[in-house]
Design an enzyme around this catalytic site. Structure first.
Site, PDB file in Angstrom:
ATOM      1  CE  LYS A 109      -5.331  -8.209   1.277  1.00 46.06           C
ATOM      2  NZ  LYS A 109      -4.836  -9.502   0.850  1.00 46.06           N
ATOM      3  CE1 TYR A 125      12.922  20.539   4.098  1.00 48.45           C
ATOM      4  CE2 TYR A 125      11.116  19.241   3.186  1.00 48.45           C
ATOM      5  CZ  TYR A 125      11.615  20.086   4.169  1.00 48.45           C
ATOM      6  OH  TYR A 125      10.821  20.480   5.198  1.00 48.45           O
TER       7      TYR A 125
HETATM    8  C1  LIG Z   1      -5.101  -9.724  -0.448  1.00 50.65           C
HETATM    9  C2  LIG Z   1      -5.473 -11.093  -0.780  1.00 50.65           C
HETATM   10  C3  LIG Z   1      -6.276 -11.373  -1.892  1.00 50.65           C
HETATM   11  C4  LIG Z   1      -6.598 -10.332  -2.941  1.00 50.65           C
HETATM   12  O1  LIG Z   1      -5.446 -10.150  -3.752  1.00 50.65           O
HETATM   13  P1  LIG Z   1      -5.409  -9.145  -4.994  1.00 50.65           P
HETATM   14  O2  LIG Z   1      -4.069  -9.366  -5.588  1.00 50.65           O
HETATM   15  O3  LIG Z   1      -5.574  -7.777  -4.429  1.00 50.65           O
HETATM   16  O4  LIG Z   1      -6.527  -9.508  -5.907  1.00 50.65           O
HETATM   17  C5  LIG Z   1      -6.733 -12.666  -2.054  1.00 50.65           C
HETATM   18  N1  LIG Z   1      -6.372 -13.648  -1.183  1.00 50.65           N
HETATM   19  C6  LIG Z   1      -5.576 -13.419  -0.126  1.00 50.65           C
HETATM   20  C7  LIG Z   1      -5.215 -14.539   0.780  1.00 50.65           C
HETATM   21  C8  LIG Z   1      -5.083 -12.152   0.099  1.00 50.65           C
HETATM   22  O5  LIG Z   1      -4.264 -11.936   1.141  1.00 50.65           O
END
Ligand SMILES: *Cc1c(COP(=O)(O)O)cnc(C)c1O
Length: 380
Positions: A46, A266
């Site tokens: 994702k 800054y």
């Molecule tokens: C993002 C996600 C993962 C992967 O998690 P990591 O901690 O990056 O290994 C697995 N399952 C779901 C439902 C997620 O949202």
């Protein structure tokens, strides 16, 4: 001396860039697969493949043997489907069920993860008059984010049996898998086992990266590692075998010396108590280098400022992060070690991403997914 990476990738100009080591990505996936030999190993891709480029990441993982991919939105699923056209991979869509998403899923063979009564109703209704399509069910087991409670899970089972959809997978998500000592892990595992028993013939999935490291009782039939594939949270790996995948580079724009008593950046928050050599590098918060990286304790925890690596030396961030620039204190480096045009490693093999994240009060996931769109990405 020219940094070797500059002859290896076709960088143009002095904007920041990130290299993505496909070999390391595949090696990390195989490592996660080896740690869960009784289960299939999928991948969370994702948020544009954790910021690195979804098509590139999906193709590399497919080549390594991955056949199950998890994305947040149906539109992301479509991108994976197109990158892996004419393959038998399965693409799961974790959230956002509505009529449009249901249609996208049907049209592009994406498998929605249904996590509420509403999700189930919408997807089942979209089936009217067609063959049942596959869907996954997500159970609430303690995170209180997305998931079906037991009564909802029983109703979903009834609707599936009436022909609303085929249950392809049941799953839940661990809230504390990055803390092996947390009692919540075992509580969620038992709750998941209990709910999954309602679906005796269906494949089960619980473990993200941290869940894979928790051991066999957490693996079930399919694991869903994300961050470990990209080289983050490497300290959780008992074998210490995960490799950095992304290396973020910025270029030195200018080097000069300021006198003691002056200030830098800054808000003049960096007061120089000695003559200070400053390297201005071309990366800022607009590129995803967070403002909490500022060498100013008011913006951070009590951690020291993050560092970058130049020609084998570490140099700390000085003063506030600008939108497009960051100042480094290079006073302690040898006199001729830093020149305009030089490459500074922001994170990668020499500067662990988890170290930078900790010093910025965040996590490696956020550093990767926040990488700006103007950061050039190169597969190596
Ligand atoms: C993002 C996600 C993962 C992967 O998690 P990591 O901690 O990056 O290994 C697995 N399952 C779901 C439902 C997620 O949202």
């Amino acid at each position: 001396m020219t940094h070797p990476i500059l002859s290896a990738v076709p960088v143009s100009g002095r904007a920041p860039f990130v290299t993505i080591d496909g070999w390391a990505l595949k090696a990390n996936w195989r490592h996660m697969a080896n740690l869960a030999p009784g289960a299939r190993t999928g991948a969370a891709v994702k948020a544009n493949g954790y910021g690195l480029g979804a098509p590139l990441v999906a193709k590399a993982l497919f080549a390594a043997g991955c056949r199950e991919f998890f994305v947040a939105w149906a539109s992301e699923g479509l991108e994976i489907r197109q990158a892996l056209a004419n393959t038998n991979c399965r693409v799961f869509v974790l959230q956002g069920m509505d009529r449009e998403a249901a249609e996208l899923c049907r049209a592009h063979r994406l498998i929605p993860v249904l996590s509420s009564r509403e999700d189930v109703r919408i997807f089942a209704e979209s089936a009217a008059g067609t063959l049942p399509a596959p869907a996954a069910l997500q159970f609430e087991t303690g995170m209180n984010r997305l998931g079906l409670a037991e009564a909802d899970a029983r109703d979903a089972l009834t609707i599936a049996r009436l022909g609303g959809f085929d249950v392809a997978l049941v799953m839940s998500h661990l809230a504390s898998a990055d803390d092996p000592a947390s009692e919540q892990n075992e509580q969620q595992r038992l709750s998941f086992q209990h709910l999954a028993a309602l679906f005796p013939q269906v494949a089960r999935s619980l473990a993200n990266s941290g869940g894979v490291f928790l051991g066999a009782p957490y693996h079930f039939d399919l694991t869903r590692p994300g961050i470990a594939l990209y080289g983050g949270e490497a300290h959780l790996d008992p074998m210490g075998a995960l490799r950095p995948v992304a290396t973020l580079y910025a270029r030195v724009l200018q080097v000069h010396t300021a006198t003691g008593g002056e200030a830098a950046g800054y808000g003049a928050t960096a007061r120089l108590d000695r003559a200070t050599r400053i390297a201005t590098v071309g990366i800022g918060y607009a590129d995803g280098y967070p403002r909490t990286a500022s060498g100013v304790t008011s913006l951070r925890s009590a951690q020291p400022a993050p560092e970058m690596a130049i020609a084998g030396h570490r140099a700390p961030v000085l003063g506030r992060i600008s939108m497009d620039m960051t100042l480094l204190d290079v006073t302690n480096l040898p006199d001729d070690a830093v020149q305009p045009g030089d490459v500074a490693e922001v994170f990668g093999p020499n500067i662990p991403i988890d170290e930078v994240a900790a010093r910025c009060g965040t996590i490696s996931y956020e550093l990767l997914t926040a990488l700006g769109s103007r950061v050039q990405r190169f597969a190596i």
